[in-house]
Design an enzyme around this catalytic site. Structure first.
Site, PDB file in Angstrom:
ATOM      1  N   GLU A   3      32.443   8.879  35.883  1.00  0.00           N
ATOM      2  CA  GLU A   3      33.819   8.488  36.269  1.00  0.00           C
ATOM      3  C   GLU A   3      34.142   8.941  37.688  1.00  0.00           C
ATOM      4  OE1 GLU A   3      36.487   9.653  33.075  1.00  0.00           O
ATOM      5  OE2 GLU A   3      35.269   8.605  31.595  1.00  0.00           O
ATOM      6  N   TRP A  16      39.910  12.219  39.197  1.00  0.00           N
ATOM      7  CA  TRP A  16      40.383  13.295  38.316  1.00  0.00           C
ATOM      8  C   TRP A  16      39.354  14.408  38.116  1.00  0.00           C
ATOM      9  CZ3 TRP A  16      40.562   8.049  37.121  1.00  0.00           C
ATOM     10  CH2 TRP A  16      39.506   7.548  36.339  1.00  0.00           C
ATOM     11  N   TYR A  47      38.765   2.862  29.059  1.00  0.00           N
ATOM     12  CA  TYR A  47      39.498   3.072  27.799  1.00  0.00           C
ATOM     13  C   TYR A  47      40.575   2.005  27.594  1.00  0.00           C
ATOM     14  CZ  TYR A  47      37.149   7.402  26.774  1.00  0.00           C
ATOM     15  OH  TYR A  47      36.190   8.323  26.434  1.00  0.00           O
ATOM     16  N   GLU A  61      31.470   4.703  27.855  1.00  0.00           N
ATOM     17  CA  GLU A  61      32.617   5.322  27.166  1.00  0.00           C
ATOM     18  C   GLU A  61      33.734   4.313  27.053  1.00  0.00           C
ATOM     19  OE1 GLU A  61      34.626   9.040  28.322  1.00  0.00           O
ATOM     20  OE2 GLU A  61      32.720   9.721  29.144  1.00  0.00           O
ATOM     21  N   TRP A  80      34.773   7.899  22.144  1.00  0.00           N
ATOM     22  CA  TRP A  80      34.891   9.340  22.335  1.00  0.00           C
ATOM     23  C   TRP A  80      35.144  10.090  21.032  1.00  0.00           C
ATOM     24  CZ3 TRP A  80      32.318  11.152  26.002  1.00  0.00           C
ATOM     25  CH2 TRP A  80      32.533  12.424  26.511  1.00  0.00           C
TER      26      TRP A  80
END
Ligand code: BMA
Length: 382
Positions: free
Chosen positions: A197, A202, A269, A303, A338
């Site tokens: 990611e 982040w 997501y 993911e 996840w």
């Protein structure tokens, strides 16, 4: 080839790929590691084959804990609801580099090792991520990333002030990876997915916090160090940026290079068929499909998930139509959701015992495209 050479396990290097002779069987090695173990080469090749018709389903921390239980042998929320363990198991190393006995999500590394070996012996696939604590500040992956530029990456690449600390972290990771062995000493192949990611900001290795060049250097160094210094040859490397790219050119911005990546992945997501997120995910899988085909690599949806399964029939009405949208999406090797963590609100991604979406999850598993562990058509390591 003369018979007496067979047990010696010969390696012949050809133009870019390797031919491995193992017990007299010729096997093409298209991984980035000419010395990849036979099981690792087989895993790569078999995933290539199986992904022509199927997608493996994966779940993070699946046999370790779920909703309402923890560390009970034989348990799994996937098994309790859909009737089988997942085909892919995600694990996480964060904390290992500091010498912790448990990872940042409280999973003891000794237990993790046992569960990884057990799942391998059942035929499952292991993928490992690493939310590494900063080798500079010692703080977690998310710290000092919001209103500031975190300079960890430039400090830990070769020549940086904290390069030695990064190497010490990698030494610990290598030691753990090297301990994933069956009783007869066979190393369990691992899809390693570090620095993920990275196109979000982040984590300290995110886009805002380092240049494209420094990120690539860090990824490349990591692969080289594990492969050459530690002689780890049971790893397939997955590069998995966040789901924010829209073209090959975008994806390539921080891509470490074909010599460093076996699996092209991405994380995204909250995907839904009813809004742009689904279209975006389909487009991204298409980009990866083209890139992977051209490069003879695997591609994966590394993911995803619907937080707390708030969306009705998320598995059959959202995830499935998205990954089943066309020939390219159907070519992904695996999709991983996840972890089922009850200490956080809405932080579970597969149904648990008594959950209202169990039927939907079973229907998802029953689809011919989807493989859980019990559905695997072949031994992926033979
Ligand atoms: C995140 C969350 C965190 C966890 C981290 C590493 O997505 O699940 O709670 O610590 O992954 O597993």
């Amino acid at each position: 080839m003369k018979k007496y050479l067979c047990p010696l396990f010969l390696l012949l290097i050809t133009l870019g790929s390797t031919i491995v002779f193992h017990s007299c069987t010729k096997v093409e090695n298209s991984t980035i590691d000419p010395l990849a173990t036979p099981e690792t080469v087989k895993l790569f090749n078999n995933l290539m084959e199986v992904s022509k018709d199927h997608i493996l389903f994966g779940h993070q921390d699946d046999p370790a804990y779920g909703i309402g239980w923890a560390y009970e042998p034989g348990m799994s929320d996937c098994k309790l609801t859909a009737g089988s363990y997942p085909a892919v198991y995600g694990w996480e190393l964060g904390g290992l580099e500091l010498g912790h006995k448990k990872n940042l999500d409280d999973v003891p590394f000794d237990t993790m090792r046992d569960l990884i070996v057990e799942s391998y012996l059942r035929g499952g696939v292991t993928t490992i991520s690493w939310h590494e604590y900063s080798p500079v500040s010692g703080k977690d992956s998310w710290a000092d990333t919001k209103d500031t530029v975190n300079k960890t990456v430039e400090a830990i690449i070769p020549g940086g002030t904290h390069h030695e600390v990064y190497k010490e972290h990698l030494d610990k990771v290598a030691h753990f990876l090297n301990s994933l062995k069956t009783e007869d000493g066979t190393l369990v192949p691992v899809i390693f997915r570090p620095l993920h990611e990275n196109t979000g900001s982040w984590f300290w290795w995110g886009e805002k916090h380092c240049s494209e060049l420094d990120y690539k250097t860090l990824f490349q160094f990591t692969v080289q160090y594990l492969k050459e210094k530690h002689q780890l040859h049971h790893l397939l490397y997955c590069y998995s940026p966040s789901g924010d790219f829209n073209s090959e050119a975008d994806y390539l911005k921080r891509y470490p290079g074909d010599e460093y990546v076996d699996i092209l992945g991405f994380d995204q997501y909250r995907i839904k068929t009813s809004d742009k997120s689904g279209e975006g995910a389909i487009l991204r899988m298409g980009v990866l499909a083209d890139m992977a085909t051209e490069r003879n690599k695997l591609y994966a949806f590394s993911e995803t998930g619907d937080y707390g399964l708030k969306t009705d029939n998320w598995f059959t009405e959202h995830l499935l139509p998205i990954i089943n949208a066309d020939e390219k999406t159907r070519g992904i090797a695996y999709v991983l959701v996840w972890r089922n963590e009850e200490r956080q609100v809405d932080h579970f991604f597969v149904p648990y015992k008594g959950h209202e979406q169990i039927e939907d999850f079973k229907k998802f598993r029953d689809h011919k495209l989807i493989l859980f562990e019990d559905d695997l058509p072949i031994d992926l390591y033979k």
